[in-house]
Design a protein around this motif. Sequence first.
Motif, short mmCIF file in Angstrom:
data_model
loop_
_atom_site.label_atom_id
_atom_site.label_comp_id
_atom_site.label_asym_id
_atom_site.label_seq_id
_atom_site.Cartn_x
_atom_site.Cartn_y
_atom_site.Cartn_z
N TYR A 139 0.48 -1.43 -0.45
CA TYR A 139 0.15 -0.23 0.10
C TYR A 139 0.63 1.36 -0.17
O TYR A 139 1.78 1.48 0.51
CB TYR A 139 -1.25 -0.30 1.39
CG TYR A 139 -2.06 -1.59 0.82
CD1 TYR A 139 -3.35 -0.93 1.10
CD2 TYR A 139 -1.61 -2.51 2.13
CE1 TYR A 139 -4.51 -1.74 1.10
CE2 TYR A 139 -2.78 -3.00 2.01
CZ TYR A 139 -4.39 -3.22 1.52
OH TYR A 139 -4.81 -4.40 1.79
N PRO A 140 0.50 2.43 -0.55
CA PRO A 140 1.05 3.45 -0.79
C PRO A 140 1.65 3.79 0.51
O PRO A 140 2.35 5.04 0.88
CB PRO A 140 0.52 4.09 -1.81
CG PRO A 140 -0.72 3.97 -1.86
CD PRO A 140 -0.41 2.62 -1.80
N SER A 141 0.71 3.68 1.71
CA SER A 141 0.46 4.44 2.83
C SER A 141 -0.74 4.01 3.88
O SER A 141 -1.22 3.25 3.79
CB SER A 141 0.12 6.05 2.68
OG SER A 141 -1.44 5.93 1.90
N ALA A 142 -0.06 4.12 4.51
CA ALA A 142 -1.13 3.96 5.94
C ALA A 142 -2.56 4.58 5.75
O ALA A 142 -4.10 3.50 6.27
CB ALA A 142 -0.47 4.02 7.34
N GLN A 143 -3.23 5.49 5.37
CA GLN A 143 -3.77 6.35 4.81
C GLN A 143 -4.77 5.01 4.07
O GLN A 143 -6.09 4.66 3.58
CB GLN A 143 -3.85 7.33 4.45
CG GLN A 143 -5.27 7.94 3.72
CD GLN A 143 -6.36 8.26 5.38
OE1 GLN A 143 -6.04 9.51 6.20
NE2 GLN A 143 -7.02 8.00 5.76
N ALA A 144 -4.16 4.81 2.79
CA ALA A 144 -4.53 3.70 2.13
C ALA A 144 -5.46 2.49 2.65
O ALA A 144 -6.17 2.35 2.84
CB ALA A 144 -3.45 3.32 0.82
N VAL A 145 -4.51 2.38 3.77
CA VAL A 145 -5.13 1.07 4.56
C VAL A 145 -5.85 1.42 5.12
O VAL A 145 -6.95 0.60 5.09
CB VAL A 145 -4.42 0.19 5.36
CG1 VAL A 145 -4.01 -0.87 5.75
CG2 VAL A 145 -2.77 -0.44 4.13
N ALA A 146 -6.30 2.13 5.75
CA ALA A 146 -7.43 2.48 6.39
C ALA A 146 -8.94 3.01 5.74
O ALA A 146 -9.54 2.46 5.83
CB ALA A 146 -6.96 3.97 7.15
N ASP A 147 -8.67 3.39 4.26
CA ASP A 147 -8.96 3.57 3.00
C ASP A 147 -9.71 2.37 2.79
O ASP A 147 -10.95 2.54 3.33
CB ASP A 147 -8.97 4.26 2.14
CG ASP A 147 -8.85 5.99 1.92
OD1 ASP A 147 -9.02 5.99 4.07
OD2 ASP A 147 -7.99 6.81 1.96
N HIS A 148 -8.99 1.54 2.95
CA HIS A 148 -9.41 0.07 2.44
C HIS A 148 -9.89 -0.79 3.53
O HIS A 148 -11.48 -1.40 3.24
CB HIS A 148 -8.14 -0.80 2.02
CG HIS A 148 -8.10 -2.22 1.70
ND1 HIS A 148 -9.04 -2.95 0.66
CD2 HIS A 148 -8.16 -2.92 2.37
CE1 HIS A 148 -8.64 -4.33 0.24
NE2 HIS A 148 -8.57 -5.22 1.60
N VAL A 149 -9.46 -0.55 4.69
CA VAL A 149 -10.21 -1.53 5.30
C VAL A 149 -11.91 -1.14 5.52
O VAL A 149 -12.73 -1.06 6.14
CB VAL A 149 -10.05 -1.38 6.56
CG1 VAL A 149 -10.29 -1.76 8.11
CG2 VAL A 149 -8.54 -1.67 6.53
N ALA A 150 -12.25 0.48 5.56
CA ALA A 150 -12.80 1.33 5.65
C ALA A 150 -14.11 0.87 4.27
O ALA A 150 -15.36 0.36 4.76
CB ALA A 150 -13.19 2.68 5.89
N GLN A 151 -13.27 0.76 3.44
CA GLN A 151 -14.72 0.98 2.55
C GLN A 151 -15.05 -0.80 2.20
O GLN A 151 -16.21 -1.22 2.26
CB GLN A 151 -13.64 0.74 1.32
CG GLN A 151 -14.91 0.33 -0.24
CD GLN A 151 -13.95 0.79 -1.59
OE1 GLN A 151 -12.67 1.07 -1.48
NE2 GLN A 151 -14.82 0.90 -2.73
N ALA A 152 -14.14 -1.61 2.56
CA ALA A 152 -14.25 -3.11 3.51
C ALA A 152 -15.57 -3.46 3.95
O ALA A 152 -16.41 -4.48 3.78
CB ALA A 152 -12.94 -3.91 2.91
N LEU A 153 -15.17 -3.11 5.24
CA LEU A 153 -16.24 -3.73 6.36
C LEU A 153 -17.35 -2.02 6.15
O LEU A 153 -18.36 -2.60 6.92
CB LEU A 153 -15.37 -2.72 7.90
CG LEU A 153 -14.09 -3.72 7.46
CD1 LEU A 153 -13.36 -3.36 8.84
CD2 LEU A 153 -14.36 -5.14 7.38
N GLY A 154 -17.32 -0.94 5.76
CA GLY A 154 -18.55 -0.11 5.29
C GLY A 154 -18.66 0.72 6.36
O GLY A 154 -19.83 0.95 6.80
N ARG A 155 -17.74 1.05 7.48
CA ARG A 155 -18.02 1.74 7.88
C ARG A 155 -16.51 2.97 7.74
O ARG A 155 -15.78 2.33 7.53
CB ARG A 155 -18.39 1.59 9.33
CG ARG A 155 -16.75 -0.10 9.52
CD ARG A 155 -16.74 -0.09 11.12
NE ARG A 155 -17.03 1.02 11.81
CZ ARG A 155 -17.09 0.82 13.76
NH1 ARG A 155 -17.79 0.01 13.95
NH2 ARG A 155 -16.83 2.04 13.95
N SER A 156 -16.79 3.82 8.96
CA SER A 156 -15.46 5.05 9.32
C SER A 156 -14.57 4.28 10.13
O SER A 156 -15.27 3.20 11.26
CB SER A 156 -15.62 5.95 9.86
OG SER A 156 -16.18 6.04 10.95
#
Length: 254
Positions: A139-156
Motif C-alpha cells: 500500500y502506498p500509505s497507512a491512509q490507503a490501508v485505512a481507506d481500504h478497511v473502511a470500504q471493505a467493512l462499510g464503516r468509518s
Amino acid sequence: MSISRQQLLQAFDGLLQPERFKDYGPNGLQVEGRAEISRVVSGVTASLALIDAAIEARADAIFVHHGLFWRGQDGRVTGWMKQRLQRLLAHDINLFAYHLPLDAHPLWGNNAQLGRVLGWTSESQFGEQALGCLASASYPSAQAVADHVAQALGRSVTLVAPGGAMGAQRPIAKVAWCTGGAQSYFEAAIAAGADVFVTGEISEPQAHLARETGVAFVAAGHHATERYGAPALAAEVARSLGLAHQFIEIDNPA
C-alpha cells in the motif's frame, strides 16, 4: 434432518479445540436447550435482540462469539442476565459460545475471515496464544490501508499514523491484524515487523505508541471486525451435518 445436542457440541469442539486456549469465560455449551437440533442461528453476541430474533426464526440452537458468562462478572441472575436466560430457557434453545477459539481458527475464525474480507492471507502469527496475524502487503500509505478497511467493512475507521499527516504517507509492506478488543497486541505487532496494525478498538496508550514507533494503528470497530467468524464456522458445521443455518446481524456501532 436433526442431530443430538451432543453431536453438535462435538462438531464445534472438534473444529475449535477449546482445550488449547486460556480464555476469559467458558467455551462450548453455555445454556442447555432441547435435545434434538435441526436449525442453528449464528450471531456475534448473545444479546436479547439476537435471542428474540432466533426465537422468531424457530432456532434450536444459537452459536455466538460473545456468550453470556465471563470471568469476574457478577454471578447473580438479575436484570439483563435474567431476561436473556429467561428467553433461552422458556423457548428451550441451546446457546453455544466460543471466544478465543473462534478468533484463532485458521480457516473459519474471525481473524482468518477478516483477512479474507480484506484480501490478506496470514503468513505468520504473533502475540499471546498466537492470535495475531501478519501478512505481506503493498500500500502506498497507512491512509490507503485505512481507506481500504473502511470500504471493505462499510464503516468509518480511526487511523493514528506516525508523525501525523506525513507519517500516514509512508509505504506499507507488512500488515498485522487481530479482531475485536486486541489493542494490547499492538506492541507484539510492532515487534513482529508490522507497518500497520488493524483491530477493533484503540485505547489511549496506543495512539502515543503509533506516533512514537512509526507503526500506524487502525481501529475499525469491535463488532465490525468480528462479524464474520461465527456465520462462517456455523455455516460450515451446519452444511456438514445437514442442518439449517441462518446468520442474524444485530447492528452494533462499537
